[in-house]
Design an enzyme around this catalytic site. Structure first.
Site, PDB file in Angstrom:
ATOM      1  N   HIS A  42      -3.776 -14.363   9.263  1.00 40.20           N
ATOM      2  CA  HIS A  42      -3.497 -13.002   9.222  1.00 40.20           C
ATOM      3  C   HIS A  42      -4.844 -12.092   9.076  1.00 40.20           C
ATOM      4  CE1 HIS A  42       0.509 -14.346   9.512  1.00 40.20           C
ATOM      5  NE2 HIS A  42       0.649 -14.757   8.089  1.00 40.20           N
TER       6      HIS A  42
ATOM      7  N   PRO B 221       0.791  -1.260  -0.140  1.00 39.44           N
ATOM      8  CA  PRO B 221      -0.036   0.148  -0.048  1.00 39.44           C
ATOM      9  C   PRO B 221       0.842   1.118  -0.154  1.00 39.44           C
ATOM     10  CG  PRO B 221      -0.216  -1.284   1.824  1.00 39.44           C
ATOM     11  CD  PRO B 221       0.966  -1.711   1.409  1.00 39.44           C
ATOM     12  N   GLU B 222       0.804   1.867  -0.962  1.00 35.89           N
ATOM     13  CA  GLU B 222       1.123   3.400  -1.194  1.00 35.89           C
ATOM     14  C   GLU B 222      -0.101   3.929  -1.479  1.00 35.89           C
ATOM     15  OE1 GLU B 222       4.574   5.170  -2.792  1.00 35.89           O
ATOM     16  OE2 GLU B 222       5.816   3.530  -2.833  1.00 35.89           O
TER      17      GLU B 222
ATOM     18  N   ARG C 204      16.990  23.094   4.852  1.00 37.41           N
ATOM     19  CA  ARG C 204      17.110  21.600   5.252  1.00 37.41           C
ATOM     20  C   ARG C 204      18.029  21.118   4.492  1.00 37.41           C
ATOM     21  NH1 ARG C 204      12.151  19.922   7.274  1.00 37.41           N
ATOM     22  NH2 ARG C 204      13.336  17.799   7.365  1.00 37.41           N
TER      23      ARG C 204
ATOM     24  N   ARG D 257       2.427  -8.675   8.442  1.00 37.80           N
ATOM     25  CA  ARG D 257       3.573  -8.268   9.157  1.00 37.80           C
ATOM     26  C   ARG D 257       2.901  -7.263  10.280  1.00 37.80           C
ATOM     27  NH1 ARG D 257       7.914  -5.502   5.174  1.00 37.80           N
ATOM     28  NH2 ARG D 257       9.098  -5.314   7.145  1.00 37.80           N
TER      29      ARG D 257
END
Length: 271
Positions: A91, A2-3, A152, A110
DNA sequence: ATGCGGACCTGTTAGC
DNA sequence: TGCTAACAGGTCCGCA
């Protein structure tokens, strides 16, 4: 998996199937996710209607009568809608059941994902309160990136993956957008011009939109087992193409670790 | 404030 | 072929 495009595709897939429906039961088989699944979820959500399914960054938000479910897929999570009862697979940690109509089933090998319950405005939840702008919103542009990057020294790759700067740019699309914008991933964020940030912002939008379109095509009916649009991989210019020729100049694509994540770029086209 | 590294987990792949 | 090590799409937290 998942992005942001996968999360958005998931949202679009589940929304029509559960919006307006009443939760009959919540089954938590394993509450050991990134944060423990709160007992209040199974206690309070049943009996409530889901009014809308929205997304903020990579969080899915299910707005119910007295609160909201905050759901994140982490690295390996997925949700799918079952229209009939099926024995849970390994899961399959959580079911949110909508009578006989549907079961929303959350799977996450996970367990980096989370499923939380809040009675308050989810946008004020600590996990969401400090998030940066949505990259697909109309007002997202290079100026914001430019301004917040002054001084930065962090590599631009890490900078655009920082959710306080802009949300939803994960490891794949960070490499892709930087390639498309011709920016070297190690370049210090503070040493990038406004013009180049404008280009970068445009390419972030472009690649995310294209991926959402591809994902949407693949997962039209959402009873599929995982929300993987395996499809957009064909369009990737650098991610996973170590040693292969750059599609623009032919130079070998490099793979290096930046910020502890694999990063892919063309040493000739990106400066 | 910023930047870095570690941590959380399991499954799959690469390499010897 | 079989074992082991490395690696995987995220992101929070603590420390310097």
């Amino acid at each position: 998996m998942p992005e942001l495009p996968e999360v958005e595709t998931t949202r679009a897939g589940i929304a029509p199937q559960i919006t307006g429906r009443r939760v009959s039961k919540v089954i938590v088989r394993d509450r050991r996710l990134r944060w423990p699944v709160p007992p209040a979820l199974a206690r309070e959500l049943p009996g409530q209607r889901v009014h809308e399914v929205t997304r903020r960054a990579k969080y899915l938000l299910l707005k119910a009568d007295t609160g909201s479910v905050i759901l994140h897929l982490g690295m390996s999570g997925s949700v799918r809608i079952l229209t009939r009862s099926l024995a849970p697979l390994p899961h399959d940690h959580i079911d949110i059941r909508f009578g006989r109509a549907a079961i929303l089933r959350f799977n996450d090998p996970r367990r980096f994902g989370c499923v939380l319950w809040t009675r308050r405005d989810p946008f004020s939840h600590p996990l969401l309160a400090d998030l940066g702008p949505e990259p697909l919103s109309a007002d997202f542009a290079g100026e914001k990136l430019y301004e917040s990057s002054r001084g930065r020294k962090v590599a631009i790759k890490n900078f655009i993956m920082n959710a306080q700067v802009v949300v939803g740019v994960g490891n794949i699309y960070a490499s892709e957008a930087l390639y498309l914008a011709g920016i070297h991933p190690r370049r210090p964020a503070g040493r990038i011009s406004l013009a180049r940030f404008n280009e970068l912002a445009a390419q972030v939008q472009r690649v995310l939109r294209a991926a959402i379109r591809a994902g949407g095509t693949t997962l039209r009916d959402f009873t599929d087992s995982d929300g993987l649009p395996g499809y957009f991989s064909q369009s990737l210019k650098v991610y996973g193409r170590t040693g292969l020729p750059c599609k623009r100049c032919g130079e070998a694509i490099r793979q290096e670790v930046i910020g502890q994540r694999s990063t892919f770029f063309c040493p000739h086209c990106q400066r």
